[in-house]
Design a protein around this motif. Structure first.
Motif, PDB file in Angstrom:
ATOM      1  N   ALA B  47       0.842  -1.199   0.000  1.00 53.66           N
ATOM      2  CA  ALA B  47       0.000   0.000   0.000  1.00 53.66           C
ATOM      3  C   ALA B  47       0.877   1.250   0.000  1.00 53.66           C
ATOM      4  CB  ALA B  47      -0.927  -0.007   1.209  1.00 53.66           C
ATOM      5  N   LEU B  48       1.916   1.234   0.827  1.00 50.08           N
ATOM      6  CA  LEU B  48       2.799   2.403   0.920  1.00 50.08           C
ATOM      7  C   LEU B  48       3.546   2.625  -0.399  1.00 50.08           C
ATOM      8  CD1 LEU B  48       4.167   1.865   4.546  1.00 50.08           C
ATOM      9  CD2 LEU B  48       2.448   3.535   3.814  1.00 50.08           C
ATOM     10  N   MET B  79       4.793   2.318  10.340  1.00 51.37           N
ATOM     11  CA  MET B  79       5.433   1.973   9.058  1.00 51.37           C
ATOM     12  C   MET B  79       5.211   3.085   8.038  1.00 51.37           C
ATOM     13  SD  MET B  79       4.453  -2.090   8.759  1.00 51.37           S
ATOM     14  CE  MET B  79       5.153  -2.359   7.127  1.00 51.37           C
ATOM     15  N   GLY B  80       4.127   3.877   8.244  1.00 58.04           N
ATOM     16  CA  GLY B  80       3.935   5.005   7.327  1.00 58.04           C
ATOM     17  C   GLY B  80       2.511   5.272   6.878  1.00 58.04           C
ATOM     18  N   ALA B  81       1.549   4.452   7.329  1.00 48.36           N
ATOM     19  CA  ALA B  81       0.154   4.704   6.946  1.00 48.36           C
ATOM     20  C   ALA B  81      -0.284   6.046   7.523  1.00 48.36           C
ATOM     21  CB  ALA B  81      -0.745   3.579   7.453  1.00 48.36           C
ATOM     22  N   ALA B 186       8.715  -6.304   4.019  1.00 50.89           N
ATOM     23  CA  ALA B 186       8.077  -5.146   4.641  1.00 50.89           C
ATOM     24  C   ALA B 186       9.129  -4.312   5.362  1.00 50.89           C
ATOM     25  CB  ALA B 186       7.012  -5.623   5.612  1.00 50.89           C
ATOM     26  N   ARG B 187       8.953  -2.985   5.311  1.00 48.77           N
ATOM     27  CA  ARG B 187       9.916  -2.092   5.964  1.00 48.77           C
ATOM     28  C   ARG B 187       9.765  -2.135   7.490  1.00 48.77           C
ATOM     29  NH1 ARG B 187       7.699   3.201   3.173  1.00 48.77           N
ATOM     30  NH2 ARG B 187       7.407   1.607   1.576  1.00 48.77           N
ATOM     31  N   TYR B 188      10.857  -1.809   8.164  1.00 49.00           N
ATOM     32  CA  TYR B 188      10.803  -1.665   9.627  1.00 49.00           C
ATOM     33  C   TYR B 188      10.414  -0.237   9.951  1.00 49.00           C
ATOM     34  CZ  TYR B 188      13.114  -6.136  10.273  1.00 49.00           C
ATOM     35  OH  TYR B 188      13.410  -7.455  10.276  1.00 49.00           O
ATOM     36  N   PRO B 189       9.597  -0.027  10.962  1.00 48.37           N
ATOM     37  CA  PRO B 189       9.270   1.343  11.356  1.00 48.37           C
ATOM     38  C   PRO B 189      10.544   2.047  11.806  1.00 48.37           C
ATOM     39  CG  PRO B 189       7.858  -0.252  12.501  1.00 48.37           C
ATOM     40  CD  PRO B 189       8.933  -1.036  11.808  1.00 48.37           C
ATOM     41  N   SER B 190      10.728   3.283  11.367  1.00 50.77           N
ATOM     42  CA  SER B 190      11.881   4.066  11.818  1.00 50.77           C
ATOM     43  C   SER B 190      11.504   4.745  13.138  1.00 50.77           C
ATOM     44  CB  SER B 190      12.218   5.136  10.780  1.00 50.77           C
ATOM     45  OG  SER B 190      11.127   6.032  10.666  1.00 50.77           O
ATOM     46  N   PHE B 191      12.508   5.283  13.825  1.00 49.15           N
ATOM     47  CA  PHE B 191      12.222   6.002  15.072  1.00 49.15           C
ATOM     48  C   PHE B 191      11.273   7.167  14.795  1.00 49.15           C
ATOM     49  CE2 PHE B 191      13.231   9.419  18.126  1.00 49.15           C
ATOM     50  CZ  PHE B 191      12.808   8.770  19.278  1.00 49.15           C
ATOM     51  N   LYS B 192      11.554   7.862  13.669  1.00 44.63           N
ATOM     52  CA  LYS B 192      10.710   8.987  13.265  1.00 44.63           C
ATOM     53  C   LYS B 192       9.275   8.494  13.023  1.00 44.63           C
ATOM     54  CE  LYS B 192      10.844  12.199   9.691  1.00 44.63           C
ATOM     55  NZ  LYS B 192      11.292  12.197   8.302  1.00 44.63           N
ATOM     56  N   ALA B 197       3.641   8.238  14.464  1.00 46.74           N
ATOM     57  CA  ALA B 197       2.434   7.411  14.580  1.00 46.74           C
ATOM     58  C   ALA B 197       1.596   7.820  15.782  1.00 46.74           C
ATOM     59  CB  ALA B 197       2.824   5.937  14.677  1.00 46.74           C
ATOM     60  N   LYS B 198       2.285   8.307  16.826  1.00 51.87           N
ATOM     61  CA  LYS B 198       1.577   8.672  18.058  1.00 51.87           C
ATOM     62  C   LYS B 198       0.599   9.814  17.821  1.00 51.87           C
ATOM     63  CE  LYS B 198       4.893   6.829  21.248  1.00 51.87           C
ATOM     64  NZ  LYS B 198       6.198   7.008  21.856  1.00 51.87           N
ATOM     65  N   LYS B 199       0.875  10.605  16.800  1.00 47.77           N
ATOM     66  CA  LYS B 199       0.021  11.776  16.534  1.00 47.77           C
ATOM     67  C   LYS B 199      -1.029  11.509  15.458  1.00 47.77           C
ATOM     68  CE  LYS B 199       3.588  15.181  17.745  1.00 47.77           C
ATOM     69  NZ  LYS B 199       4.870  14.578  17.295  1.00 47.77           N
TER      70      LYS B 199
END
Ligand SMILES: Cc1cc2nc3c(=O)[nH]c(=O)nc-3n(C[C@H](O)[C@H](O)[C@H](O)COP(=O)(O)OP(=O)(O)OC[C@H]3O[C@@H](n4cnc5c(N)ncnc54)[C@H](O)[C@@H]3O)c2cc1C
Ligand SMILES: Cc1cc2nc3c(=O)[nH]c(=O)nc-3n(C[C@H](O)[C@H](O)[C@H](O)COP(=O)(O)OP(=O)(O)OC[C@H]3O[C@@H](n4cnc5c(N)ncnc54)[C@H](O)[C@@H]3O)c2cc1C
Lengths: 320, 261
Positions: B47-48, B79-81, B186-192, B197-199
């Motif tokens: 999807a990304l 992951m970026g959604a 699948a990509r790994y979530p980055s720290f960023k 994602a929290k927001k």
């Protein structure tokens, strides 16, 4: 007696073994009515009649090959309307599960996938399933509509049971979505001359321990001496040593042969999910602590490059 | 025009944990840690990638599951959604595949979509039927079990590797796509990504919001019934021998004894 629809997997009329197994199970529930889509119904009918089909409903149209899934759903739905079956049975495969799913919604039926056994119960067809990588066995049934059930290969013996097998034309009116997904091209798999992985009585598999594409010859030689199919772990497939079509496990093929021989495979849960229901399990692994040894009937702790060729020679010698 | 992608993701018990059934013969979620089904990470990834290729696209991740299922949504968001929808209702407990597809279909329609992407199968129920059920419910094309996928000009194309052949398939949007674990890591979530994602917004919906009745879902509304679930007896310990030069021969003797040769 009640009628049971059996969806036929065939290649130009050559009926594949899991369908014949399904006819054995279907007879426990009612009179099997086979549904053959595409060319070759005439050829298929003979074999289906020998194995218990009282009727053979046949439909041929280019849509079955040119578009994905929905045309076959339309045909099965038409068959359900003709027959009013107590159950609709399909051999489990990725595509057949999708056909079963769409059919179930349309006819208002519950769906059960990957059954390993079927019996007639007081409240309808009872299906046995394996859950959580085959660590549980469940018995389920549908509470609405005719039971739509897909059944895993090797779940029943093939038995002759001659019946009329009268061929009748099935009239299919295609739905609006039948031409929704077009098949642009199809590249058939090259035959290796070995038995079909999911249908084989014996499967010989290799994993990361095989350590290279070339070395898979050692696995193939053992398979050929036993008349077996060749399987592979995902690690071996991901490394490019063997084709993905031969992967055994959760995201590969699920097999339940009489004999499964794992060489250089550790036995991760996702691999076990695809082979744990095998009758007899044998493993060759140089690590005595490998989890695969928890499953085996017979295990050899040793280097597969010593053990497997010796076994192959021994099998060949005993067969001659 | 913006491409609206909805990714269906499932919150499942960890396959490496001790999974079992509860007293009502539904999945016991108490004793095992849950996580985003690993096979759905491939759906998020595709999807990304499709969104990256499009001029303007929005990726919404959707789950139907209990409160903890938010963890699966957070992982997908990191992951970026862009945003998440969580269908959460006590009456959903024990929903079967047909019922799940009903809830997903309503939620997808409410969210708005051009493309729905899901995994090839969950790692718990592992039926591999939800994408097809969903396409049937939505009345759109299914382009499923793809090991390669691309979207261009309102058309989705892909490669479907089946049992007997490998096919190239295509359909016009809107459509339901499912992707296999061959579709690309699948990509790994980055720290960023984790911080961002929290927001990101997570919308919660219940059955009422979807115009569904409790009787249509849950254990009571299921069209399938599980009568029993028994743990397979542990295999009786097999014979294990150490190869001291004769391992292959001894194995052959065992196989001969079992009449395999
Ligand atoms: C969502 C998901 C789905 C998956 N689906 C599947 C699936 O469908 N199928 C699958 O198989 N896996 C699957 N996996 C991967 C799985 O978790 C394991 O990574 C994989 O099964 C490991 O393969 P292996 O046993 O060949 O390799 P390893 O675990 O690396 O084991 C290799 C073994 O070979 C032994 N060995 C090495 N050299 C020799 C030698 N010379 N002689 C004898 N033994 C030797 C080692 O002792 C070791 O035990 C999946 C994983 C995930 C997360
Ligand atoms: C061991 C076991 C056996 C079962 N057997 C049956 C059965 O025979 N018949 C039956 O009707 N039900 C059965 N169920 C219930 C069924 O698995 C659930 O209803 C489930 O929600 C749908 O099936 P699945 O998870 O296997 O989906 P699959 O079809 O395997 O999942 C495919 C994809 O659909 C999406 N998806 C699935 N569920 C959700 C969700 N809740 N939220 C968001 N996306 C989702 C994901 O993208 C996933 O990758 C069983 C459940 C278990 C745990």
């Amino acid at each position: 007696m009640a009628e049971v629809l059996v969806f036929v997997d065939h290649v130009d009329g050559a009926v594949r073994k899991p369908t014949l197994e399904l006819l054995t199970l279907a007879r426990r529930i009612g009179d099997p009515v086979a549904v053959v889509l595409g060319g070759g119904a005439g050829v298929a009918a003979g074999v289906l009649a020998e194995h218990g089909a009282v009727r053979v409903l046949a439909a041929d149209a280019p849509e079955f090959a040119e578009f994905l899934v929905v045309p076959k759903v339309d045909a099965l739905q038409a068959a359900v309307e003709v027959v009013s079956p107590v159950a609709v049975l399909l051999p489990s495969s990725a595509e057949n599960k999708e056909i079963a799913a769409r059919l179930a919604v349309r006819i208002g039926s519950g769906i059960i996938t990957d059954a390993t056994d079927l019996e007639a119960g007081e409240e309808g067809v009872v299906a046995t399933q394996s859950a959580f990588a085959a660590s549980f066995t469940t018995k389920s049934r549908v509470s609405r509509g005719a039971a739509v059930v897909t059944v895993k290969p090797n779940s029943a013996p093939v038995e002759a049971a001659p019946a009329a097998g009268v061929v009748e034309e099935l009239v299919v009116v295609f739905s609006a979505l039948a031409r929704g997904t077009k098949v642009l091209s199809r590249t058939p798999r090259e035959s290796t001359g070995r038995p079909e992985l999911t249908e084989a009585a014996i499967v010989v598999s290799g994993g990361r321990g095989v350590n290279g594409a070339e070395n898979f010859r050692v696995i193939e030689a053992l398979a050929d001496s036993l008349g077996a199919a060749v399987g592979a772990s995902r690690a071996a497939v991901d490394a490019g040593w063997y084709p993905h079509t031969n992967q055994v496990g959760q995201t590969g093929k699920s097999v339940s042969p009489q004999l499964y021989i794992a060489s250089g495979i550790s036995g991760a849960i996702q691999h076990r999910a695809g082979m744990q229901t095998s009758k007899t399990i044998v493993a060759i692994n140089k690590d005595a602590e490998a989890p695969i040894f928890d499953l085996v009937d017979y295990g050899v702790v040793g280097d597969l490059f010593n053990v497997v060729p010796q076994l192959t020679d021994e099998v060949t010698a005993r067969k001659n | 025009m913006s491409l609206r992608i909805v990714v269906c993701v499932k919150y499942v018990p960890d396959a490496t944990g001790d999974r079992h059934f509860a007293d009502d013969l539904t999945l016991d979620r108490e004793d095992v840690d849950g996580l985003l089904s690993e096979l759905d990470e491939y759906a998020v990834e595709q999807a990304l990638q499709i969104a990256d290729e499009a001029d303007d696209a929005e990726v919404t991740v959707l789950t139907v599951g209990p409160e903890d299922a938010k963890d699966a949504l957070r992982k997908a968001l990191s992951m970026g959604a862009d945003k998440a929808v969580h269908v959460e209702d006590d009456d959903l407990h024990g929903t079967d595949a047909v019922g799940t597809s009903l809830v997903l279909a309503r939620a997808v329609e409410k969210t708005g979509y051009d493309l729905v992407i899901s995994g090839m199968a969950s790692t718990d129920g592992a039926m591999g039927v939800v994408p097809a059920l969903l396409a049937e419910r939505l009345g759109v094309a299914q382009v499923t079990l793809l090991s390669e996928v691309a979207v261009e000009g309102g058309v989705v194309t892909g490669r479907r590797d089946g049992d007997t052949a490998s096919e190239r398939v295509e359909a016009s949007l809107p459509a339901v796509v499912s992707v296999t674990d061959q579709s690309g890591e699948a990509r790994y979530p980055s720290f960023k990504g984790i911080m961002a994602a929290k927001k990101k917004p997570v919308v919660s919906l219940d059955l009422g919001d979807l115009g569904l009745d409790a009787g249509e879902v849950g254990l009571g509304g299921a069209w399938t019934v599980v009568d029993s679930a028994v743990q397979r007896p542990a295999r009786t310990a097999g014979t294990i021998v150490k190869d001291e030069g004769e391992g292959g021969k001894r194995l052959a003797e065992f196989l001969a004894g079992q009449k395999f040769i």
